[in-house]
Scaffold this motif. Structure first.
Motif, PDB file in Angstrom:
ATOM      1  N   ASN A  56       0.728  -1.490   0.308  1.00 20.68           N
ATOM      2  CA  ASN A  56      -0.166  -0.075   0.109  1.00 20.68           C
ATOM      3  C   ASN A  56       0.672   1.024  -0.062  1.00 20.68           C
ATOM      4  O   ASN A  56       0.349   2.424   0.140  1.00 20.68           O
ATOM      5  CB  ASN A  56      -0.902  -0.075   1.284  1.00 20.68           C
ATOM      6  N   GLN A  57       1.991   1.115  -0.137  1.00 24.67           N
ATOM      7  CA  GLN A  57       2.992   2.240  -0.185  1.00 24.67           C
ATOM      8  C   GLN A  57       3.966   2.305  -1.451  1.00 24.67           C
ATOM      9  O   GLN A  57       4.755   3.113  -1.497  1.00 24.67           O
ATOM     10  CB  GLN A  57       3.985   2.294   1.114  1.00 24.67           C
ATOM     11  N   MET A  58       3.580   1.374  -2.521  1.00 20.28           N
ATOM     12  CA  MET A  58       4.468   1.354  -3.633  1.00 20.28           C
ATOM     13  C   MET A  58       3.999   2.484  -4.592  1.00 20.28           C
ATOM     14  O   MET A  58       2.866   2.649  -4.773  1.00 20.28           O
ATOM     15  CB  MET A  58       4.313  -0.002  -4.173  1.00 20.28           C
ATOM     16  N   VAL A  59       4.792   3.117  -4.815  1.00 18.65           N
ATOM     17  CA  VAL A  59       4.640   4.220  -6.163  1.00 18.65           C
ATOM     18  C   VAL A  59       5.177   4.031  -7.307  1.00 18.65           C
ATOM     19  O   VAL A  59       6.193   3.488  -7.656  1.00 18.65           O
ATOM     20  CB  VAL A  59       5.356   5.377  -5.677  1.00 18.65           C
ATOM     21  N   ARG A  60       4.242   3.795  -8.453  1.00 15.40           N
ATOM     22  CA  ARG A  60       4.359   3.477  -9.682  1.00 15.40           C
ATOM     23  C   ARG A  60       3.511   4.233 -10.608  1.00 15.40           C
ATOM     24  O   ARG A  60       2.373   4.362 -10.377  1.00 15.40           O
ATOM     25  CB  ARG A  60       4.299   1.886  -9.920  1.00 15.40           C
ATOM     26  N   SER A 197       3.682  13.359  -7.350  1.00 15.00           N
ATOM     27  CA  SER A 197       2.757  14.027  -6.146  1.00 15.00           C
ATOM     28  C   SER A 197       1.404  13.534  -6.033  1.00 15.00           C
ATOM     29  O   SER A 197       0.974  13.117  -5.111  1.00 15.00           O
ATOM     30  CB  SER A 197       2.814  15.648  -6.366  1.00 15.00           C
ATOM     31  N   LYS A 198       0.847  13.251  -7.255  1.00 16.85           N
ATOM     32  CA  LYS A 198      -0.581  13.009  -7.230  1.00 16.85           C
ATOM     33  C   LYS A 198      -0.861  11.564  -6.711  1.00 16.85           C
ATOM     34  O   LYS A 198      -1.887  10.774  -6.287  1.00 16.85           O
ATOM     35  CB  LYS A 198      -1.242  13.001  -8.746  1.00 16.85           C
ATOM     36  N   LEU A 199       0.504  10.617  -6.959  1.00 17.42           N
ATOM     37  CA  LEU A 199       0.410   9.250  -6.399  1.00 17.42           C
ATOM     38  C   LEU A 199       0.756   8.863  -5.227  1.00 17.42           C
ATOM     39  O   LEU A 199       0.877   7.759  -4.590  1.00 17.42           O
ATOM     40  CB  LEU A 199       1.582   8.419  -7.357  1.00 17.42           C
ATOM     41  N   LYS A 200       0.818  10.018  -4.330  1.00 19.55           N
ATOM     42  CA  LYS A 200       1.203   9.682  -2.831  1.00 19.55           C
ATOM     43  C   LYS A 200      -0.043   8.849  -2.327  1.00 19.55           C
ATOM     44  O   LYS A 200      -1.090   8.848  -2.267  1.00 19.55           O
ATOM     45  CB  LYS A 200       1.034  11.143  -1.943  1.00 19.55           C
TER      46      LYS A 200
END
Length: 231
Positions: A56-60, A197-200
């Motif tokens: 739940n903290q993966m940023v892709r 930024s939008k993918l936080k």
């Protein structure tokens, strides 16, 4: 530590120790400190306050750089015969299916991006052992598994990039070439920062953007003042 060359010393001298530069200033400075004889790539490294080990903290994500990367992107379209003309018309460098699956099974990976359709994934999925370690495996999340093959090829050729946070919490991406005008480097950097930024993730707590650095091939990194990037 390796001994610095004369040019590297000059480059380091132009960067004020401990200073965080505005993104606009850094876009101009990275051109000044690059001494390579070839057209070096400009890269951005964004350190995030996330734990990539937690799903739940993966940023892709995907960013379409307004001025492209400056690189020639070699695209392989693994498609059925009815999609071949569409892929070729959009500019795919290699088009086919069974013959390329066989080549990849033999170790051939001389491409930058592979695009395929959901119908072909039964065959393509078996190539994970070869493609996975090279980050070439098509993925619906990155738009490389789609029925809109022509559109996907066009977007990749125009500057669409796929990025994801690594195990240390950093996103690395190429945002152009040193030959680009500084304003184009700046605008490409702003685009990827805006997307990140939008993918936080909602599960990420504390400071999201820990640090941002811009550099070119073989140049020192330039620390960016995060406020200058509108974040």
């Amino acid at each position: 530590m390796a001994k610095l060359t004369k040019n590297q010393k000059k480059a380091h001298a132009k960067i004020e120790a401990g200073k965080a530069y505005s993104l606009k200033d850094a876009a101009a400075l990275v051109k000044e400190i690059t001494t390579t004889k070839f057209d070096a790539s400009v890269d951005i490294d964004v350190s995030l306050g996330v734990d990539p080990r937690k799903a739940n903290q993966m940023v892709r994500g995907i960013a379409t750089l307004p001025h492209g990367t400056g690189k020639t992107v070699r695209v392989l379209a693994l498609v059925t015969p009815d999609k071949e003309e569409e892929a070729k018309a959009a500019g795919a460098d290699f088009v086919g299916l069974d013959e390329y699956v066989a080549k990849i099974e033999g170790g051939w990976t001389d491409v930058d991006i592979i695009i395929t359709t959901p119908a072909c994934m039964a065959k393509v999925g078996k190539l994970g052992r070869v493609l996975g370690p090279r980050n070439l495996m098509p993925n619906p999340k990155s738009g490389t598994v789609t029925n809109e093959v022509g559109k996907a090829v066009t977007e990749v050729k125009a500057g669409k990039i796929d990025f994801k946070v690594d195990k240390t919490g950093i996103i690395h991406a190429s945002i152009g070439k040193v030959s680009f005008p500084a304003d184009k480097i700046y605008e490409n950097a702003m685009e990827i920062i805006s997307v990140i930024s939008k993918l936080k993730p909602s599960a990420a707590k504390g400071t999201y953007f820990k640090s941002i650095h811009v550099s070119s091939t073989m140049s020192p990194g330039i620390a960016i003042e995060t406020k200058s990037a509108g974040i």
